[in-house]
Design a protein around this motif. Structure first.
Motif, short mmCIF file in Angstrom:
data_model
loop_
_atom_site.label_atom_id
_atom_site.label_comp_id
_atom_site.label_asym_id
_atom_site.label_seq_id
_atom_site.Cartn_x
_atom_site.Cartn_y
_atom_site.Cartn_z
N MET A 279 0.86 -1.17 0.00
CA MET A 279 0.00 0.00 0.00
C MET A 279 0.90 1.23 0.00
O MET A 279 1.95 1.24 0.65
N SER A 280 0.51 2.28 -0.72
CA SER A 280 1.32 3.49 -0.80
C SER A 280 0.45 4.72 -0.56
O SER A 280 -0.77 4.64 -0.43
N ASN A 281 1.12 5.88 -0.53
CA ASN A 281 0.41 7.15 -0.36
C ASN A 281 0.12 7.83 -1.69
O ASN A 281 -0.33 8.98 -1.71
N ALA A 282 0.37 7.16 -2.80
CA ALA A 282 0.09 7.74 -4.11
C ALA A 282 -1.41 7.90 -4.30
O ALA A 282 -2.19 7.00 -3.99
N GLY A 283 -1.80 9.04 -4.81
CA GLY A 283 -3.21 9.27 -5.11
C GLY A 283 -4.06 9.64 -3.92
O GLY A 283 -5.26 9.88 -4.06
N VAL A 284 -3.46 9.69 -2.71
CA VAL A 284 -4.20 10.09 -1.52
C VAL A 284 -4.20 11.61 -1.43
O VAL A 284 -3.20 12.26 -1.75
#
Length: 984
Positions: free
Chosen positions: A951-956
């Motif tokens: 899981m990543s912080n991209a697009g948040v």
């Protein structure tokens, strides 16, 4: 969470101020518990009641507007009220910079003479605590008052009460303080064309210029007490000598300049025109103000006594029984107070996370001119343009091909994001307990070996840091040290991303050496740790402390208090050890009186320079000019900090650092219906003052601390400073103060002494947790078709489960590995170093540890992308498969956004690649409207060796955060139908 939820960053402006919000810096929004019941609905956007009576018959056709600003963790909000709407409020624009740490925001705003543009200066409020940030750490923008369109026009400008300055046309001026921390004697003067939305020129002035004013015939300002005209090349010409220290100045369209200066306790209004100054009016020092009006006329506001009973052309008068924050462009409305609800909360709820439901809510009190009808209400930020400005770090070095040492070699000795360095966030009474015992040399609580899983041997805080003796005898008053800690850190030992009961990263504001989350420049790191912002001995290579002492300072609030106490004592002793002919001292120098510490507090913030070292400082010694109450950067008609009202917290930069400390002594932060720490014992004959009570909606009589006068630290013989010279002239060698001063008559019981709550033998108070500790076990049997013949694999965010430090006793061993991958692509470029700036530890979630960061997108994602990857050890042999339900733990706090989980079932060469995706809302709320700990199911899968979840912080959203918590891979006998988003 609302899209307007606050984006809160670990502050990066050194030596923090609890700037009021200082009591101020709130904890991270993503750590905030939701209230047990929704807050009361705000009133209809506050407006003038009965406008026909209050405003007159023509109000519906009026073009009059009022613009004011309030700051919170979401930005600096500009609010506008139009008379044609009965001065009902709406949001004009929100200004902020996601690159800058240290929210909440503060600022100042003026409206140009046409009424078409607002010019604003905005900065994190903690800039008021850092000399360099106060001089050149703010941003500036121009906002169209008809559309709300905001344009960023300057970076690195002064955070002061006279910046920005608007003129009778659409030209405005900005100032930037230039020079080292010791002098502050040069100024950049920036000219802004508000209509074009840009800076058209920058002039370097070899002086400390204050109160700039754009006029039709050129630009003016105050230098060394004189009214000067600034040429196109920055050269100064003195044109007049005002009556005293000038604090308000405005040009008129008719080439006149109105100003107000001081003559003792009298404010004198004068007009410069035709080469001459003439007096137009007088009033009390604290209640005569000058504001610009639309079209290039001005208004005197307050208790105005006109000279000769006549009002000059282009000048009007408005009566007011108290100071106001601003008036409307045609003078029809007076705004008496405006402050954000988070500012109010920060004073009333220290060490409680900023409530995101209060973002954008402000309190305002207004009064129509000529009326006694006051209206007080709540205004709520409405949909409006948002300016997210780019902040360029002033000291940032250029990017080079290979990562240089200033990016790779931290200056501070105790690192961030180290699981063995996780301080516990204390409750306010714990800090007061530590201070009360420390100042009396009684802080000998036993810390066991491996306290907070640090690996430290057993110790006692005040055995590790023995208290230094005060020269002259006595002790530090407990209330004074508490006020300093309140100002510095809001009583926080751990990062503001965590709340009492959590562990997390140390409170280490300027670890990366920059105010921007996009820049690393380690040589400029501040290395201030914990509640007292201890910097001494905390850099790599320092030998003041051992490695164990440094870690204790970073982790243990009690050890930090003991070390902070010694720093304050050392400042006192520096002054006491000066030769008798060069000694600096307040009153009789008795340490028991809090007023007598004013100089030591001054030095605590900006340093003390000894007589012995005077040759190194061009003959100067003592304390520097920046924190002198006579410095023109502070508005001279101010009352004591927090004496007038809660709204002082919106503008901490109006007071010097030691004045703010005395304000926190006099008016402690609040906690529920009481104070977070005790009031001192006030002198029987000390000052008293009226103020609206913070506990009751009524005016109350308050005892106070004896404060210095505006010119207490001015002496023509010592620093060429006097009231007649408007403070210190712009000559750096003349601005340092040393000597003897009187602040109250202590023998006549006018001084303040300590009042302690805790004594030797009192046990350490228990932490008042905001969230319960989650020591539950996973219920494998609750999973449909659970296969008990095979083990469940739990992958934690710490690969060594012995580092979980919140006291859970049932932490099972790790069954796999967790990795954080930095940058995009991870580790492939130098940019990967930057992702750690916005990475945080939060003592939340399953067994008490979550990694957390904010969302990023676009070009900035390259530097800030973080991927968390869980790789389980399923115990499967080659070519073997198994059914598993995959469960992710959602923490009660640590994440607010929609987390997008991806699953790869295995790494077999002949296995069809499947990238399964499931989105989970990490801000789920439960009973009582609280976020809560729970497990969510991603689905049931056929997994093999090498299966991994990420899981990543991209697009948040940049307003939201994501938290990486534990993941369980529970074996099942069959495909049990579990699906994405199912509760467990």
């Amino acid at each position: 969470m609302s899209a307007t939820a606050a984006r809160i960053k670990a502050a990066t402006i050194g030596a923090l101020a609890f700037t009021t919000t200082l009591a101020g810096l709130p904890a991270a929004a993503h750590a905030a518990p939701r209230p047990s019941s929704p807050p009361p609905a705000p009133q209809v956007q506050a407006s003038v009641a009965d406008p026909d009576k209050a405003l007159g018959a023509g109000w519906r056709k009026s073009s009059d507007i009022t613009v004011t600003g309030t700051g919170d963790t979401d930005g600096y909000h500009l609010h506008i009220a139009r008379e044609k709407d009965a001065f009902a409020w709406s949001t004009l624009a929100t200004l902020k910079s996601s690159e800058m740490n240290g929210a909440p925001w503060g600022g100042a705003v003026c409206v140009t003479g046409s009424g078409r543009y607002a010019v604003a200066v905005f900065a994190p409020k903690i800039a008021a605590n850092k000399p360099s940030a106060m001089q050149a750490g703010a941003l500036a923008a121009v906002v169209d008052t008809t559309t709300g369109k905001a344009v960023h026009v300057a970076t690195g400008v002064q955070y002061s009460y006279y910046n920005p300055a608007c003129g009778p046309g659409d030209r405005a001026l900005l100032v930037r303080g230039i020079g080292g921390d010791l002098d502050k004697q040069r100024t950049d003067l920036l000219t802004v064309d508000a209509a074009a939305g840009r800076v058209t020129s920058t002039r370097r002035i070899d002086a400390q210029l204050s109160n700039p004013v754009p006029a039709p015939d050129g630009d003016y300002g105050i230098v060394g007490g004189n009214l000067v005209k600034v040429a196109a090349n920055g050269r100064l010409t003195t044109v007049a000598k005002p009556n005293g220290r000038t604090f308000d100045i405005r040009a008129t369209a008719g080439s006149g300049i109105d100003l107000i200066s001081l003559n003792g306790e009298t404010a004198v209004a004068q007009r410069f025109h035709g080469g001459k100054l003439t007096t137009t009016a007088t009033g009390p020092r604290t209640n005569l103000q000058l504001f610009g009006l639309r079209g290039g006329s001005n208004a005197l506001v307050g208790q105005v006594t006109l000279k000769g009973g006549k009002t000059p052309a282009g000048l009007t008068t408005l009566r007011s029984d108290k100071p106001v924050t601003t008036i409307s462009t045609e003078g029809h409305l007076l705004v008496e107070e405006a402050y954000s609800q988070q500012t109010a909360d920060s004073l009333a709820k220290p060490l409680t996370a900023a409530d995101p439901t209060r973002v954008g809510q402000s309190a305002v009190t207004v009064r129509p001119a000529g009326s006694e009808q006051r209206s007080t209400g709540v205004i709520t930020t409405t949909a409006a343009p948002v300016l997210d400005a780019q902040a360029t770090a002033v000291s940032a070095a250029p990017t080079v091909a290979a990562a240089p040492s200033y990016i790779t070699n931290p200056k501070c000795a105790v690192p961030r994001n180290d699981p063995t360095v996780q301080p516990l966030q204390p409750s306010p009474d714990m800090v007061e307990w530590a201070v009360d015992l420390a100042v009396h040399e009684e802080l000998f609580v036993n810390r066991p070996a491996n306290y907070l899983k640090t690996g430290l041997p057993a110790y006692q805080p005040q055995s590790m840091f023995p208290m230094h003796s005060l020269v002259g005898g006595g002790r530090v008053p407990a209330n004074l040290l508490l006020a300093i800690i309140a100002q510095e850190t809001n009583l926080s030992q751990a990062s503001w991303h965590v709340v009492p009961g959590d562990t997390g990263n140390p409170l280490l504001p300027l670890y990366y050496g920059s105010h921007s989350v996009d820049t690393i420049y380690y040589p400029d790191a501040d290395c201030g740790y914990g509640v007292g912002q201890v910097t001494t001995g905390m850099s790599v290579g320092d030998t003041v402390y051992t490695a164990n002492q440094r870690k204790a300072i970073a982790v243990d609030y009690a050890a930090n208090v003991a070390a902070s106490l010694n720093i304050l004592i050392d400042k006192w002793n520096q002054m006491k050890n000066e030769p008798s002919a060069a000694r600096s001292q307040i009153n009789d120098g008795d340490a028991k009186h809090i007023e007598n510490w004013f100089l030591a507090v001054w030095a605590y913030n900006s340093g003390f320079y000894t007589y012995a070292d005077r040759a190194k400082n061009n003959g100067r010694y003592g304390v520097g000019w920046l924190n002198n109450p006579a410095n023109s950067i502070y508005k001279p008609n101010r009352l004591g900090f927090l004496r007038d009202s809660l709204a002082d917290a919106e503008t901490p930069n109006l007071w010097s650092y030691p004045e703010r400390i005395m304000g926190w002594v006099e008016t402690p932060q609040l906690k529920g219906s009481g104070t977070a720490y005790s009031e001192p014992t006030f002198g029987d004959n000390g000052p008293t003052f009226w103020r609206v009570s913070w506990h009751k909606p009524e005016i109350s009589w308050n005892d106070g601390v004896s404060l210095p006068g505006l010119y207490t630290f001015c002496s023509p013989a010592v620093n060429s400073c006097s009231q007649a010279q408007n403070g210190c002239p712009a000559v750096s060698s003349a601005c340092w103060w040393n000597g003897l001063a009187t602040i109250g008559n202590c023998e006549n019981l006018e001084c303040t002494t300590e009042k302690r709550v805790y004594s030797a033998g009192d046990s350490e108070p228990g932490v008042k947790r905001i969230y319960d500790r989650n020591c539950s076990e996973l219920d494998d049997y609750g999973v449909n078709d659970y296969d008990s013949s095979r083990p469940t694999a739990i992958v934690y965010t710490l690969n060594d489960t012995g580092q979980y430090n919140l006291g859970c006793t049932n932490v099972k061993p790790q069954n796999g590995r967790f990795n954080l991958l930095m940058g995009d692509p991870s580790g492939a470029t130098d940019d990967s170093y930057y992702a750690a700036i916005d990475l945080h530890q939060v003592g939340a979630g399953f067994q008490g540890h979550v990694w957390s960061t904010y969302g990023y997108s676009g070009d900035r994602l390259k530097k800030h992308k973080i991927v968390g990857q869980w790789t389980p050890d399923l115990g499967l042999g080659p070519q073997k498969r198994g059914r598993y339900s995959v469960l992710v733990h959602i923490p009660s706090h640590g994440g607010t956004g929609n987390a997008e989980y991806h699953l790869q079932p295995s790494t077999r060469d002949n296995d069809e690649y499947v990238d399964f995706k499931c989105t989970i809302n990490q801000d789920e709320v439960g009973e009582g409207n609280y976020s809560y700990d729970h497990w969510m199911i991603l689905g049931n899968f056929d997994l093999g060796r090498g299966a991994r979840l990420w899981m990543s912080n991209a697009g948040v959203s940049s307003s939201d955060s994501v938290g990486w918590d534990a993941v369980a891979f529970v074996p099942t006998t069959v495909d049990n139908g579990d699906f994405c988003g199912k509760y467990h």
